[in-house]
Design a protein around this motif. Structure first.
Motif, mmCIF file in Angstrom:
data_model
loop_
_atom_site.group_PDB
_atom_site.id
_atom_site.type_symbol
_atom_site.label_atom_id
_atom_site.label_comp_id
_atom_site.label_asym_id
_atom_site.label_seq_id
_atom_site.Cartn_x
_atom_site.Cartn_y
_atom_site.Cartn_z
ATOM 1 N N ASP A 1 0.830 -1.208 0.000
ATOM 2 C CA ASP A 1 0.000 0.000 0.000
ATOM 3 C C ASP A 1 0.866 1.260 0.000
ATOM 4 O O ASP A 1 0.555 2.239 -0.682
ATOM 5 C CB ASP A 1 -0.925 0.022 1.219
ATOM 6 N N ALA B 1 1.941 2.455 -3.396
ATOM 7 C CA ALA B 1 0.972 3.217 -4.183
ATOM 8 C C ALA B 1 1.010 4.693 -3.812
ATOM 9 O O ALA B 1 0.533 5.540 -4.556
ATOM 10 C CB ALA B 1 -0.434 2.661 -3.972
ATOM 11 N N PHE B 2 1.569 4.996 -2.678
ATOM 12 C CA PHE B 2 1.661 6.380 -2.246
ATOM 13 C C PHE B 2 2.817 7.084 -2.962
ATOM 14 O O PHE B 2 2.606 7.912 -3.843
ATOM 15 C CB PHE B 2 1.851 6.431 -0.722
ATOM 16 N N SER C 1 5.726 5.535 -4.434
ATOM 17 C CA SER C 1 6.528 4.746 -5.378
ATOM 18 C C SER C 1 8.035 4.917 -5.156
ATOM 19 O O SER C 1 8.760 5.393 -6.032
ATOM 20 C CB SER C 1 6.160 5.129 -6.820
ATOM 21 N N ILE D 1 -3.197 16.644 -0.538
ATOM 22 C CA ILE D 1 -3.495 15.464 -1.348
ATOM 23 C C ILE D 1 -4.815 15.693 -2.062
ATOM 24 O O ILE D 1 -5.823 16.032 -1.446
ATOM 25 C CB ILE D 1 -3.573 14.185 -0.480
ATOM 26 N N ILE E 1 -0.456 13.813 -5.141
ATOM 27 C CA ILE E 1 0.093 14.104 -3.811
ATOM 28 C C ILE E 1 1.163 15.180 -3.936
ATOM 29 O O ILE E 1 2.075 15.046 -4.750
ATOM 30 C CB ILE E 1 0.713 12.837 -3.200
ATOM 31 N N VAL F 1 4.399 14.609 -6.149
ATOM 32 C CA VAL F 1 5.150 13.377 -5.891
ATOM 33 C C VAL F 1 4.961 12.430 -7.078
ATOM 34 O O VAL F 1 3.856 11.934 -7.313
ATOM 35 C CB VAL F 1 4.661 12.702 -4.590
ATOM 36 N N PHE G 1 5.200 6.729 -11.172
ATOM 37 C CA PHE G 1 3.882 6.124 -10.944
ATOM 38 C C PHE G 1 3.330 6.335 -9.533
ATOM 39 O O PHE G 1 2.392 5.640 -9.110
ATOM 40 C CB PHE G 1 3.924 4.620 -11.238
ATOM 41 N N ALA G 2 3.898 7.267 -8.787
ATOM 42 C CA ALA G 2 3.395 7.501 -7.422
ATOM 43 C C ALA G 2 1.964 8.037 -7.452
ATOM 44 O O ALA G 2 1.474 8.478 -8.490
ATOM 45 C CB ALA G 2 4.320 8.482 -6.691
ATOM 46 N N GLY G 3 1.332 7.997 -6.298
ATOM 47 C CA GLY G 3 -0.002 8.594 -6.177
ATOM 48 C C GLY G 3 -1.121 7.740 -6.729
ATOM 49 O O GLY G 3 -2.072 8.253 -7.294
ATOM 50 N N GLU G 4 -1.029 6.438 -6.538
ATOM 51 C CA GLU G 4 -2.113 5.544 -6.985
ATOM 52 C C GLU G 4 -2.975 5.153 -5.793
ATOM 53 O O GLU G 4 -3.211 3.961 -5.543
ATOM 54 C CB GLU G 4 -1.522 4.309 -7.674
ATOM 55 N N LEU G 5 -3.467 6.156 -5.073
ATOM 56 C CA LEU G 5 -4.177 5.859 -3.829
ATOM 57 C C LEU G 5 -5.511 5.157 -4.051
ATOM 58 O O LEU G 5 -6.058 4.560 -3.131
ATOM 59 C CB LEU G 5 -4.363 7.140 -3.001
ATOM 60 N N HIS H 1 -5.717 2.578 -5.466
ATOM 61 C CA HIS H 1 -5.381 1.147 -5.405
ATOM 62 C C HIS H 1 -4.746 0.740 -4.084
ATOM 63 O O HIS H 1 -4.062 -0.285 -4.008
ATOM 64 C CB HIS H 1 -4.512 0.769 -6.602
ATOM 65 N N VAL H 2 -4.952 1.537 -3.063
ATOM 66 C CA VAL H 2 -4.667 1.069 -1.712
ATOM 67 C C VAL H 2 -5.776 0.082 -1.351
ATOM 68 O O VAL H 2 -6.939 0.295 -1.693
ATOM 69 C CB VAL H 2 -4.633 2.272 -0.738
ATOM 70 N N ILE H 3 -5.407 -0.998 -0.687
ATOM 71 C CA ILE H 3 -6.397 -2.040 -0.384
ATOM 72 C C ILE H 3 -7.109 -1.716 0.920
ATOM 73 O O ILE H 3 -6.473 -1.579 1.964
ATOM 74 C CB ILE H 3 -5.730 -3.429 -0.363
ATOM 75 N N ALA I 1 -9.757 5.703 4.829
ATOM 76 C CA ALA I 1 -8.547 5.681 3.997
ATOM 77 C C ALA I 1 -7.769 6.989 4.153
ATOM 78 O O ALA I 1 -6.544 6.985 4.303
ATOM 79 C CB ALA I 1 -8.917 5.441 2.533
ATOM 80 N N ASP J 1 -5.554 7.047 7.121
ATOM 81 C CA ASP J 1 -4.265 6.370 6.907
ATOM 82 C C ASP J 1 -3.317 7.225 6.058
ATOM 83 O O ASP J 1 -2.122 7.290 6.328
ATOM 84 C CB ASP J 1 -4.478 5.020 6.208
ATOM 85 N N PHE J 2 -3.848 7.900 5.044
ATOM 86 C CA PHE J 2 -2.989 8.740 4.183
ATOM 87 C C PHE J 2 -2.358 9.865 5.011
ATOM 88 O O PHE J 2 -1.239 10.292 4.759
ATOM 89 C CB PHE J 2 -3.779 9.354 3.021
ATOM 90 N N PHE K 1 0.873 9.225 6.460
ATOM 91 C CA PHE K 1 1.957 9.212 5.488
ATOM 92 C C PHE K 1 2.594 10.600 5.377
ATOM 93 O O PHE K 1 3.701 10.825 5.819
ATOM 94 C CB PHE K 1 1.405 8.746 4.133
#
Lengths: 320, 320
Positions: free
Chosen positions: A251, A254-255, A257, B134, B146, B153, B159-163, B165-167, B248, B251-252, B255
């Motif tokens: 996870d 995905a933030f 990379s 964000i 982000i 970022v 490819f960063a910032g694919e939030l 696809h956080v599970i 979610a 949690d971000f 980060f």
């Protein structure tokens, strides 16, 4: 012109270690004092000053120190204060950077211990030359230092990088010291490994070397020793721990990379016992575009020097 | 000296919208072409060139464009390529930045659509003056941009910032287009809201305006209309969606500790229906130190211009 040395201070709840560090990252000399023995913060600062001054005198470093960097629990880079650190005996907030700057007459920058380790890893360790990586520290708790575009991520308030408090179990999660439940650190810290051991021993029926011990007093070191001795249950405890961490890293990927995750701290000594399940779970859970692009490695810093070196690197950031 | 205009291009699977933008963020003129009608990428680039050139001629902008910024699905800022975008009809990877630069004789920078929206929000929108925020885009999917220390970022590979696809559900999660299960976007996109509606209608027994519709064809707009009309089940669908998103975001926060979350895209039009549960779940789930320090707001950008403006902001980044 920059002076030739910096001072790094690793402030823990029990001990405060410090050292004089040169520009190449050599710890020229180091020593330590007890943190908790002073009930007043001013007395602690006085003793720290005397001990550091003695070390500077003995090493011809008086007047040659550019800055002091301190890694402290809950240390805030922006405010210079330690706020709400449960393991320190003094009232919060502690204006640590200001107290040290005034006492020493040398500029002081503080940060939290995991960020200090991240700065150290970027300056001297496995992340040299990397502009994007995440440091994960597995100790009593789980800490993190996140580097993006070559800069430590402090966030808008100085509290970024609390990945130990990402919630990995939404329901029925373990109670965390932060007041919530299901945080990563309740599973993947050294304490978390011991908790897992107690849970497994209660729920599972197999024989295990761990059953010969005082179950309430089991530590992650005991679980490690048992696993090394071939104990199947102990190995499964590491599998369980590494799997949860690997899922979490997937996870985190995905933030930001990152190019690498650097694993640091006591549990990192478990080697493949923990690294194998981390990598397996990461690969299984990460977004396919990230599957082959990341390194997951252990820290390359010498354990004894790591915290001092990491903190000391901040000393170079001070302005003349 | 920088020229007075940039071109922003919003490349979607169906349409490609583009506009001429001045230094104050005014869209001077805009137009669009169909994306999917060309089976060859070169033909698409040709038509885009002709349409953009016409717009430049009509607005006295020929020779006055500093750069072209494109927001494209899976657009990679570093490589300038679009890689593996399921909604585009051409073979992957597409060297989009190079094709456009060569054809137009104007430097082109690309990024993915959510990052473009983030750049736009920072330059012209709700995040003006913020160094850490964000952007969350709630459309057909869930995207994110982000910003840390004032910089987008991109991560070490772009490819960063694919939030999206956080599970968020580790077990029994919904199937995602990425091949995994339980991703945030399977719950909190417009499509996710429609899926939730179908699930709720199947599992729950209450009457609902939604039961009068063709259940297989329900959209998030239908759920919105029903909720506005007072339908209790429809309101609960938004509660469910906002709660998962708020958890979610909590949690971000751990980060990068942003100053704000900016919510953008179709679902943002749902207003308090979605914002209230987002904020409640955020507050309930976030680490206590972050509880009062963050803004959760809707984008301030005009919907029609947002994507063009966001992409165009990249045009100012090109070097002379």
């Amino acid at each position: 012109m920059a002076k030739p040395y910096v001072i790094g201070v690793d402030m823990g709840g029990t001990n405060t270690a410090f050292g004089i560090v040169d520009a190449r990252g050599n710890v020229v000399a180091s020593s330590s004092i007890k943190t908790a023995k002073h009930s007043k913060i001013e007395d602690y600062i006085d003793e720290l000053y005397q001990a550091v001054y003695r070390l500077m005198e003995d090493n011809d470093a008086v007047g040659k120190v550019q800055g002091i960097g301190i890694g402290a629990p809950n240390g805030n880079y922006y405010t210079g204060r330690v706020e709400g650190a449960p393991n320190l005996p003094w009232p919060s907030p502690i204006p640590l950077a200001e107290l040290v700057t005034n006492k020493f007459g040398i500029p002081c920058i503080i940060t939290n211990d995991a960020n200090a380790a991240g700065v150290g890893e970027m300056t001297y360790g496995a992340a040299r030359g990397m502009k994007d990586f995440i440091m994960i520290t597995l100790g009593t708790g789980v800490g993190s230092g996140i580097v993006v575009n070559g800069q430590m991520v402090y966030g808008h308030d100085g509290f970024a990088g609390e990945l130990g408090h990402v919630i990995v179990k939404r329901s029925n999660g373990r109670q965390c010291g932060c007041g919530r439940t299901g945080c990563l650190e309740t599973y993947c810290s050294a304490t978390g490994v011991a908790r897992t051991a107690r849970e497994f021993l209660e729920i599972r029926k197999e024989d295990s070397l761990l059953r010969k011990m005082d179950i309430a007093a089991i530590t992650s070191k005991d679980v490690f020793d048992a696993a090394i001795a071939g104990d199947q249950l102990a190995k499964e405890i590491f599998d369980y721990t590494g799997t949860i961490l690997g899922e979490a890293l997937a996870d985190f990927m995905a933030f930001s990379s990152p190019e690498a995750f650097v694993i640091f701290g006591g549990l990192a000594k478990s080697g493949d016992l923990i690294m194998k399940p981390i990598k397996e779970a990461f690969r299984k859970n990460v977004l396919p575009i990230f599957r082959d692009g990341v390194k997951i490695v252990f820290s390359e810093m010498k354990e004894a020097d790591a915290a001092i070196l990491g903190a000391s690197a901040l000393g170079w950031e001070v302005k003349d």
